[in-house]
Scaffold this motif. Structure first.
Motif, mmCIF file in Angstrom:
data_model
loop_
_atom_site.group_PDB
_atom_site.id
_atom_site.type_symbol
_atom_site.label_atom_id
_atom_site.label_comp_id
_atom_site.label_asym_id
_atom_site.label_seq_id
_atom_site.Cartn_x
_atom_site.Cartn_y
_atom_site.Cartn_z
ATOM 1 N N ILE A 1 3.671 -0.397 5.001
ATOM 2 C CA ILE A 1 3.228 0.567 3.997
ATOM 3 C C ILE A 1 2.380 1.683 4.596
ATOM 4 O O ILE A 1 2.142 2.709 3.956
ATOM 5 N N GLY A 2 1.873 1.512 5.801
ATOM 6 C CA GLY A 2 1.108 2.570 6.480
ATOM 7 C C GLY A 2 -0.322 2.672 6.002
ATOM 8 O O GLY A 2 -1.246 2.717 6.788
ATOM 9 N N SER A 3 -0.523 2.729 4.656
ATOM 10 C CA SER A 3 -1.866 2.838 4.106
ATOM 11 C C SER A 3 -1.864 2.119 2.771
ATOM 12 O O SER A 3 -0.988 2.326 1.926
ATOM 13 N N GLY A 4 -2.879 1.218 2.618
ATOM 14 C CA GLY A 4 -2.951 0.491 1.370
ATOM 15 C C GLY A 4 -3.651 -0.847 1.507
ATOM 16 O O GLY A 4 -4.266 -1.159 2.520
ATOM 17 N N VAL A 5 -3.533 -1.664 0.436
ATOM 18 C CA VAL A 5 -4.156 -2.995 0.389
ATOM 19 C C VAL A 5 -3.065 -4.019 0.113
ATOM 20 O O VAL A 5 -2.181 -3.790 -0.727
ATOM 21 N N VAL A 6 -3.168 -5.189 0.805
ATOM 22 C CA VAL A 6 -2.194 -6.273 0.643
ATOM 23 C C VAL A 6 -2.933 -7.530 0.212
ATOM 24 O O VAL A 6 -3.981 -7.878 0.788
ATOM 25 N N ALA A 7 -2.393 -8.245 -0.786
ATOM 26 C CA ALA A 7 -2.967 -9.526 -1.218
ATOM 27 C C ALA A 7 -1.838 -10.528 -1.401
ATOM 28 O O ALA A 7 -0.938 -10.314 -2.225
ATOM 29 N N PHE A 8 -1.865 -11.610 -0.612
ATOM 30 C CA PHE A 8 -0.844 -12.648 -0.703
ATOM 31 C C PHE A 8 -1.501 -13.973 -1.052
ATOM 32 O O PHE A 8 -2.586 -14.313 -0.531
ATOM 33 N N VAL A 9 -0.835 -14.780 -1.903
ATOM 34 C CA VAL A 9 -1.323 -16.117 -2.262
ATOM 35 C C VAL A 9 -0.201 -17.118 -2.009
ATOM 36 O O VAL A 9 0.953 -16.882 -2.410
ATOM 37 N N ALA A 10 -0.536 -18.219 -1.329
ATOM 38 C CA ALA A 10 0.422 -19.317 -1.116
ATOM 39 C C ALA A 10 -0.125 -20.563 -1.792
ATOM 40 O O ALA A 10 -1.350 -20.830 -1.785
ATOM 41 N N VAL A 11 0.772 -21.370 -2.414
ATOM 42 C CA VAL A 11 0.356 -22.569 -3.142
ATOM 43 C C VAL A 11 1.016 -23.787 -2.484
ATOM 44 O O VAL A 11 2.231 -23.782 -2.234
ATOM 45 N N ALA A 12 0.220 -24.806 -2.218
ATOM 46 C CA ALA A 12 0.746 -26.062 -1.660
ATOM 47 C C ALA A 12 -0.062 -27.224 -2.214
ATOM 48 O O ALA A 12 -1.310 -27.200 -2.187
ATOM 49 N N GLU A 13 0.645 -28.253 -2.749
ATOM 50 C CA GLU A 13 0.015 -29.463 -3.279
ATOM 51 C C GLU A 13 -1.062 -29.128 -4.307
ATOM 52 O O GLU A 13 -2.139 -29.740 -4.320
ATOM 53 N N ALA B 1 -5.689 -7.976 2.987
ATOM 54 C CA ALA B 1 -5.727 -7.103 4.156
ATOM 55 C C ALA B 1 -5.863 -5.649 3.708
ATOM 56 O O ALA B 1 -5.254 -5.232 2.711
ATOM 57 N N VAL B 2 -6.644 -4.863 4.411
ATOM 58 C CA VAL B 2 -6.885 -3.448 4.112
ATOM 59 C C VAL B 2 -6.564 -2.643 5.356
ATOM 60 O O VAL B 2 -7.038 -2.982 6.450
ATOM 61 N N THR B 3 -5.753 -1.603 5.203
ATOM 62 C CA THR B 3 -5.440 -0.769 6.371
ATOM 63 C C THR B 3 -6.698 -0.069 6.850
ATOM 64 O O THR B 3 -7.645 0.141 6.084
ATOM 65 N N THR C 1 -4.290 4.004 -4.664
ATOM 66 C CA THR C 1 -3.962 3.425 -3.347
ATOM 67 C C THR C 1 -2.751 2.502 -3.501
ATOM 68 O O THR C 1 -2.619 1.776 -4.496
ATOM 69 N N THR C 2 -1.881 2.494 -2.480
ATOM 70 C CA THR C 2 -0.737 1.580 -2.496
ATOM 71 C C THR C 2 -1.258 0.127 -2.434
ATOM 72 O O THR C 2 -2.092 -0.223 -1.596
ATOM 73 N N PHE C 3 -0.703 -0.707 -3.334
ATOM 74 C CA PHE C 3 -1.130 -2.111 -3.378
ATOM 75 C C PHE C 3 0.100 -3.021 -3.420
ATOM 76 O O PHE C 3 1.023 -2.789 -4.204
ATOM 77 N N GLU D 1 2.216 -7.627 8.905
ATOM 78 C CA GLU D 1 3.524 -6.955 8.904
ATOM 79 C C GLU D 1 3.636 -5.998 7.709
ATOM 80 O O GLU D 1 4.175 -4.885 7.825
ATOM 81 N N THR D 2 3.135 -6.438 6.558
ATOM 82 C CA THR D 2 3.239 -5.597 5.347
ATOM 83 C C THR D 2 2.380 -4.346 5.488
ATOM 84 O O THR D 2 2.773 -3.232 5.074
ATOM 85 N N LYS D 3 1.177 -4.493 6.071
ATOM 86 C CA LYS D 3 0.322 -3.314 6.311
ATOM 87 C C LYS D 3 1.064 -2.302 7.177
ATOM 88 O O LYS D 3 0.990 -1.073 6.940
#
Length: 887
Positions: free
Chosen positions: A810-822, A830-832, A784-786, A805-807
């Motif tokens: 890519i049309g089909s796949g899984v997205v994982a984003f991490v943001a760091v603050a302090e 997210a999963v399509t 699967t597209t990741f 927006e990323t989903k």
């Protein structure tokens, strides 16, 4: 003397002494400020007591006054004789001249003789004088100055001709001037067996303050001997007008004429005494009320009530069935208001108080006289009415003991006082046993015990901030003590006080107490047990003890600020009702020296325009500088007339009604602007508030709003600081002050636009890789597209939008984003839609959360989020998602 009316005589006396170098000093109030031993001012020298003793310095050494005097309570009580003699009064005027270490006997005698014989034109052959038997100096001066023969200078050996201020202190011989009314009047000269007759009328007493009584056996010469004189104005008027009774002078003829017209009963025969009682008592009543005394059941207020009710009973005897005395006030004011302007200022209060008291008293009188008649049916002179019966009349029907005694006196019947007093003590004991207290259980019993023993504290603070008082009790740690030394924290109870006790939202007064080497700082004043004022104080130096006389001095600046804030609260209350609606009602208040707080019923926030209107209305009344007027009314009548009752205030049968300002618009135009029931202290005129400015508005409970405001100097300072801030902003923005708001709006809007643009730029950079770190942006995991990234410069709230927006890309796949603050990490997975049957976003985000030290996560199968405290392991979170997908 031509034009020998009372007003002309008073003016001539004062002008004569003014011409002879005396300072004309206004009459002091009837409630003494500098002598706690006196119930009422009973002589002209009272206000100068501390000058004579050297405790106070004045900018003059000679003074003259027309002093109002009341003798109707304590040791000076002429009440029962008024109306039945030629010269007894409850109120009279004492004309006086005083020397504070300036001139002495010779000049005093010369001034008195010249005024009597040259200015007033009294025949010398009808005058004689008395001197103290040991005062040869005075006798020889009378011979020298007046040319009186020995037989017209009578030497008196008794204390009648030797004056003392007390057991110790200033004292000295007296010399009295008498007028011979003629052989047709019974009586002999002073010192003779027939001296109590009316033929020889004393009209002037000269006191030569010559000695200092150190103790019972030691009397020293004063270093600066002084003069204190007193002439009875009413007596001099009778002499100059050629009448033998004060009640036949012009002033009393006018007052009695007003009584005749008001009641419809002529002053003839056995009705004369009643007319005289009413005329005399009208004066004492009016002047006492003007000086701040109001009818009550204790102290000065009780004496006033006795005077009022005695006059009302005599009005009833003359046939009055409706309140009538209040209709006489305008006549009294017309006669005496020019000399005593306080009568004019208090005319409305005097009239309202008389009307209220008489209305209630007539109901009591009718009921009481009927019951008294039934109780004494068949009794004859010399018998005694049961004290229990008299007490029942008092306790159950409100018929006071003195009225019972007065009504029975004409029949020669007395009251059994012993059983009456027993019944009264029994009632007090029962009331004390049933006392529920005010919530301060540790102290309440001691306050009630003191209140029961010494009575309520006389409050003088409506019209003064300084007074002298006697300490009646001291309390430390809930226990009564006799004395306290330096450093002690104590509660002080005095017989009278200008300090306001906290109530109705107004904080208690602070200030100083001083006397006999002691100095105390008062940090608070409270009221307990129904009228006992308790001063919380620290002894700064010396020692204070029960019985000590103290000078009480309220912190003037603090009291003035509190008064201004309290009066402003009333104006804001009315302005709120006018702008927001009559549903506005007070729900609480706090009046302190630095600000005011006002809680009121209203369902929504106040708009800026409404607040501006409220301020405009309140400040409009302040600019009127209108007098703040006070009246006494029955509470039901007051509320029925439109006066508003304040939240948290406890009201008795009688209330103070405070009104201020004149409405300029709306339905109330031309009428009093603010009218409220209030027992607090207020400014004398609205202009003293200066200005009022609301600094905050907000909600405090469901349907209750709160405004906080500043007045006077505090408001001015606040507005000045605001102006300085606007000046700085204008300089920074490089615009005129009037353009600051528009320019600031533009700057804020521009900043928002730039922030939006920056956020969009960061998102774009993140998606193309410039803002990312970690592994390659797109890979294949488990077929699967990741897309998995740790994004720099992206906020946690933007992660979901980026994932969506990323989903889409890519049309089909899984997205994982991490943001760091302090140091903390936020993760979104997210999963399509086509893959939710294979991958659950919630399960994947929980795996990521565990990697960054989090505990779970949540969301939907297609979108979930979580967080953790360990931002350094953000890349591990991405790897954990990949592992979970593969596994």
């Amino acid at each position: 003397m031509s034009g020998s009316g009372v007003n002309e005589i008073r003016s001539a006396f004062l002008a004569y002494f003014e011409k002879n170098g005396h300072e004309r000093v206004a009459s002091s109030p009837l409630v003494p400020r500098n002598d706690p031993t006196l119930m009422f001012t009973n002589a002209g020298m009272v206000q100068f007591k501390n000058v004579f003793t050297g405790l106070e310095k004045r900018p003059y050494t000679r003074a003259t006054t027309a002093q109002k005097v009341v003798r109707a309570g304590g040791k000076h009580n002429d009440l029962d004789n008024v109306g039945y003699t030629a010269r007894h009064h409850t109120f009279f005027e004492m004309l006086g001249n005083f020397s504070f270490g300036d001139y002495f006997k010779e000049r005093a005698i010369e001034l008195a003789w010249n005024l009597s014989t040259k200015e007033f034109g009294l025949p010398k052959d009808r005058l004689l004088v008395t001197v103290f038997s040991e005062d040869e100096e005075a006798a020889s001066l009378w011979k020298k100055i007046a040319g009186l023969s020995d037989d017209r200078i009578i030497k008196i050996a008794t204390s009648d001709n030797f004056w003392t201020m007390g057991e110790t202190g200033p004292c000295g011989p007296c010399s009295e001037i008498f007028f011979d009314q003629g052989e047709s009047v019974a009586g002999g000269p002073p010192g003779s067996p027939d001296e109590d007759g009316d033929r020889f009328l004393e009209f002037w007493n000269l006191v030569f303050m010559q000695f200092d009584q150190v103790d019972a056996d030691t009397r020293l010469d004063l270093p600066r001997p002084s003069i204190d004189t007193g002439m009875g104005l009413e007596r001099m008027a009778a002499i100059l007008q050629g009448v033998h009774s004060n009640y036949e002078t012009d002033l009393f003829r006018t007052l009695i004429g007003a009584v005749e017209s008001a009641i419809g009963s002529a002053a003839v025969g056995d009705k004369v005494a009643s007319h005289r009682v009413i005329a005399d008592h009208l004066r004492s009543t009016a002047f006492l009320i003007a000086d701040g005394v109001l009818p009550s059941n204790e102290g000065r207020g009780y004496v006033l009530r006795r005077i009022m009710r005695r006059a009302m009973r005599h009005a009833r005897m003359l046939g009055a069935r409706e309140p009538v005395l209040y209709r006489l006030v305008s006549t009294l004011t017309a006669e005496m208001g020019r000399a005593y302007p306080e009568l004019v200022r208090a005319e409305a209060l005097i009239g309202e108080t008389l009307k209220l008291e008489e209305k209630r008293f007539l109901q009591t009188l009718d009921r009481g006289l009927t019951l008294l008649s039934e109780a004494t049916e068949g009794m004859s002179a010399g018998e005694r009415l049961s004290g229990e019966t008299a007490f029942k009349l008092y306790d159950t029907y409100g018929f006071p003991l003195d009225l019972t005694q007065d009504a029975l006196r004409q029949r020669g019947i007395e009251v059994d006082l012993e059983t009456f007093n027993t019944a009264m003590q029994r009632q007090k004991a029962e009331a004390r046993a049933n006392w529920t207290g005010s919530g301060e259980a540790a102290d309440e019993s001691v306050w009630f015990a003191i209140r029961d023993r010494v009575g309520a504290t006389e409050f003088l603070g409506y019209d003064t901030e300084r007074a002298e008082a006697a300490v009646v009790a001291l309390v430390k740690d809930g226990v009564e003590i006799e004395a306290a030394g330096e450093g002690s924290e104590i509660s002080v109870i005095v017989n009278q006080t200008p300090f306001y006790g906290e109530s109705g939202g107004q904080l208690g007064d602070t200030g100083m107490m001083r006397g006999e080497g002691a100095e105390l700082a008062v940090s608070d004043t409270r009221k307990f047990a129904g009228g006992l004022f308790v001063h919380r104080a620290r002894v700064l130096r010396g020692k204070v003890s029960v019985g000590m006389a103290l000078d009480l001095d309220v912190d003037h600046r603090r009291r003035s600020q509190i008064r201004a804030n309290h009066s402003a609260t009333h104006l804001l209350h009315e302005a709120l009702r006018e702008v927001l609606g009559t549903h506005v009602a007070q729900k609480g208040s706090m009046v302190s020296p630095d600000r005011l707080r006002f809680d009121f019923s209203h369902p929504k926030p106040i708009a800026a325009g409404e607040l501006a209107q409220i301020e405009r209305l309140a400040n409009g009344i302040i600019l009127q500088n209108a007098p703040v007027e006070t009246r006494l009314m029955a509470v039901d009548d007051a509320i029925a007339s439109g006066a508003m009752a304040l939240f948290g205030e406890k009201y008795g049968d009688e209330v103070r009604v405070v009104s201020m300002g004149v409405a300029q618009e709306g339905d109330k135009a031309g009428k009093a602007y603010s009218v409220e029931l209030c027992g607090g202290t207020h400014v004398r005129a609205t202009g003293e508030i200066g200005l009022v400015h609301v600094v905050s508005e907000g909600g405090v409970a469901a349907g209750v709003r709160r405004v906080e405001a500043l007045t006077g100097e505090a408001a001015r300072h606040h507005l000045m600081e605001q102006d300085q801030r606007v000046r700085r902003m204008a300089a920074a923005l490089k615009v005129a002050q009037s353009e600051v708001a528009d320019r600031l709006d533009a700057v804020v809007e521009e900043r928002r636009r730039l922030e939006r643009e920056l956020t969009e730029a960061k998102k774009k950079l993140a998606l193309v890789g410039d803002g990312a770190s970690g592994d390659a942006p797109v890979k294949e995991v488990a077929g699967t597209t990741f897309v998995g990234r740790v994004l720099d410069g992206v906020s946690a709230k933007d992660l979901k939008g980026l994932a969506d927006e990323t989903k889409a890309q890519i049309g089909s796949g899984v997205v994982a984003f991490v943001a760091v603050a302090e140091g903390k990490a936020s993760v979104v997975v997210a999963v399509t839609a086509d893959l939710t049957d294979r991958f659950d976003a919630v399960a994947l985000v929980r795996a990521a959360s565990a990697a960054i030290g989090g505990k779970g996560g949540g969301g939907r199968p297609d979108m979930a989020q979580a967080g953790g405290p360990d931002g350094d392991k953000a890349a591990d979170a991405i790897a954990a998602v990949e592992t979970a997908m593969a596994g």
